[in-house]
Design a protein around this motif. Structure first.
Motif: not given
Length: 498
Positions: A320-330, A332-347
């Motif tokens: 969740r933290l890596l997703k937030r950091l990606a959403a804040d632009g700090v 990689p953007a791919r860490f802001a993505t969610l998988n089909k289970g609505h969890v940040p899989g890449a992060a």
């Protein structure tokens, strides 16, 4: 910062404004709160604490527990003010500035990466109880892969796993307390016949190695409590959070009293402190000495699940933290993505990959792995808790100026208690330098700080551009009193009915 309209429910599940599923319910949060306060630091680290400080360790746990409760009340006030998936890393950005948001976010991610390494190290030690020929790094690898796969499922699966992990720990500790008390009171077996409250002051006194050793034990105890703040990471994905979160936080004092103070009091009444050593669980050893070797195996299973629980929580938090950091632009953007289970899989995958370093540490220095890793993790905990307190102090000042709305869940006597916590955290940092085993944390501090500051300087132009764009959006779309504009589009939460 403004908030967008939350997405419509998917298959009956409410989503947050950034697409996470609000699937954690009251029993999940209560047990996550319990699990965060009962971890490998108690089950494994207490052995080293007893060997270092003797019976005085009970007082160290009690004193530290008071400070933990103050920190959690401060965090709770912020969570009711504005629940966000990035928790106090996002509060650091809001109240202390983008530099602190960056450093706290990446620093906490690094901290939980290190803690995850400690937990898989502990798992390897516990498996040695049954299979001494299995290398620690093999167990560490298998455990980490399994927990990454668990966290890639829906958040409800994580919550359910944490519920049962924590339930096992609670039942086991309560069983030890009740069973140990009966053994002592009725003089059952050799352990009962030899039990005595006098063990608390005999064999060299309450502080057999001196009071400096007791002070040095604060590092072990602080690490034991690391993770209690994880409840903040669950806020955005919690149903009825205005009711559930305060109740979970207010339960901390009795949890500390029962699970930490109570269990150690029973252990040190049954056996002299000299029976316990670093590197082995005092709970497993106590049950074995009572004459129930099968119970020792059961307790070893319990402490193994405790390590799994804590590492799983770390993956949850880091994802969740890596997703937030990606959403804040700090990040990689791919860490802001969610998988089909609505969890940040890449992060989550990236966080698990980073924890693989723990496998390498276990392969190279298996005997020192837990001490080294827990020492560095303690420093991360101190920084995180300091940020929570400082953010809370700034928040209170802004409330007084009418710039932000007031949370109904308040920390009483906030100003003096906040300064008291800051003094305590400074004290724990200083004493790290007096212990050769823990001094490695201070050696690592300049490297860690340089990496985080260097990362911020590299990302600063991008962060400044995003902050400026966000400010223009807010100034162009929000009108009204400052307290409303400060939380652009958010309604002031009303206190739920009791």
């Amino acid at each position: 910062m403004g908030t967008s309209t939350p997405p419509p429910p998917v298959h009956g599940v409410e989503l947050t404004d950034d697409g996470l599923a609000q699937s954690l319910n009251k029993r999940h949060i209560r047990m996550i709160a319990v699990g965060g306060a009962i971890g490998v630091g108690l089950f494994l680290g207490a052995g080293g604490g007893i060997a270092k400080a003797g019976p005085a360790l009970i007082g160290v746990y009690a004193i530290t527990g008071v400070f933990i409760y103050i920190i959690m009340r401060a965090l709770g006030e912020l969570l009711i003010y504005r629940p966000v998936s990035g928790s106090f890393a996002e509060y650091a950005r809001e109240f202390m500035g983008p530099a602190y948001g960056f450093i706290t976010g990446w620093g906490y991610w690094t901290t939980w990466t290190v803690i995850g390494m400690a937990e898989i190290t502990a798992a390897g030690i516990y498996v040695h109880f049954w299979f001494p020929s299995v290398p620690q790094y093999v167990t560490a690898f298998v455990v980490l892969v399994a927990l990454v796969l668990l966290n890639l499922l829906k958040v409800g699966a994580f919550g359910e796993a944490e519920f049962w992990f924590a339930s096992i720990k609670v039942v086991a500790i309560l069983g030890l307390i009740v069973g140990g008390t009966l053994v002592a009171v009725f003089g059952i077996g050799d352990a009962g016949a030899a039990s005595s409250f006098a063990h608390l002051w005999n064999h060299g006194g309450a502080a057999p190695h001196g009071w400096l050793a007791v002070l040095l034990a604060f590092q072990i105890v602080v690490f034991s409590y690391q993770g209690v703040e994880l409840i903040g990471m669950t806020a955005a994905e919690t149903k009825n959070r205005d009711t559930v979160l305060p109740k979970a936080i207010n339960s901390i004092p009795w949890r500390v009293g029962i699970f930490y103070v109570g269990s150690l009091l029973v252990l040190l009444t049954l056996f002299p402190w000299t029976e316990f050593n670093a590197g082995e669980s005092p709970f497993v050893k106590a049950l074995t000495h009572i004459g129930l070797p099968a119970a020792g195996s059961v307790m070893n299973f319990v402490v193994l699940t405790s390590a799994l629980s804590s590492c799983s929580s770390g993956l949850f938090s880091n994802g969740r933290l890596l997703k937030r950091l990606a959403a804040d632009g700090v990040a990689p953007a791919r860490f802001a993505t969610l998988n089909k289970g609505h969890v940040p899989g890449a992060a989550i995958l990236a966080s698990g990959a980073a924890m693989m370093l723990g496998v390498l540490v276990n392969a190279l220095v298996p005997d020192q792995a837990f001490v080294y890793i827990s020492s560095v993790a303690t420093l991360g905990a101190i920084w995180s808790w300091l940020v929570i307190i400082v953010c809370h102090m700034i928040y209170r000042r802004r409330v007084a100026r009418g710039e932000v709305h007031e949370s109904w869940f308040k920390l009483p006597f906030a100003t003096p208690l906040s300064w008291l916590v800051i003094a305590f955290l400074a004290f724990v940092t200083v004493i790290l330098g007096f212990d050769p085993d823990n001094r490695i944390a201070l050696y690592a501090l300049p490297v860690w700080a340089a990496a985080l500051i260097g990362g911020y300087l590299y990302a600063r132009p991008r962060i400044a551009a995003r902050e400026a764009a966000a400010a223009r959006r807010v100034s162009g779309s929000v009108t009204g009193p400052p307290a409303v504009a400060a939380v652009a589009g958010e309604e002031t939460p009303a206190r739920p009915a009791d």
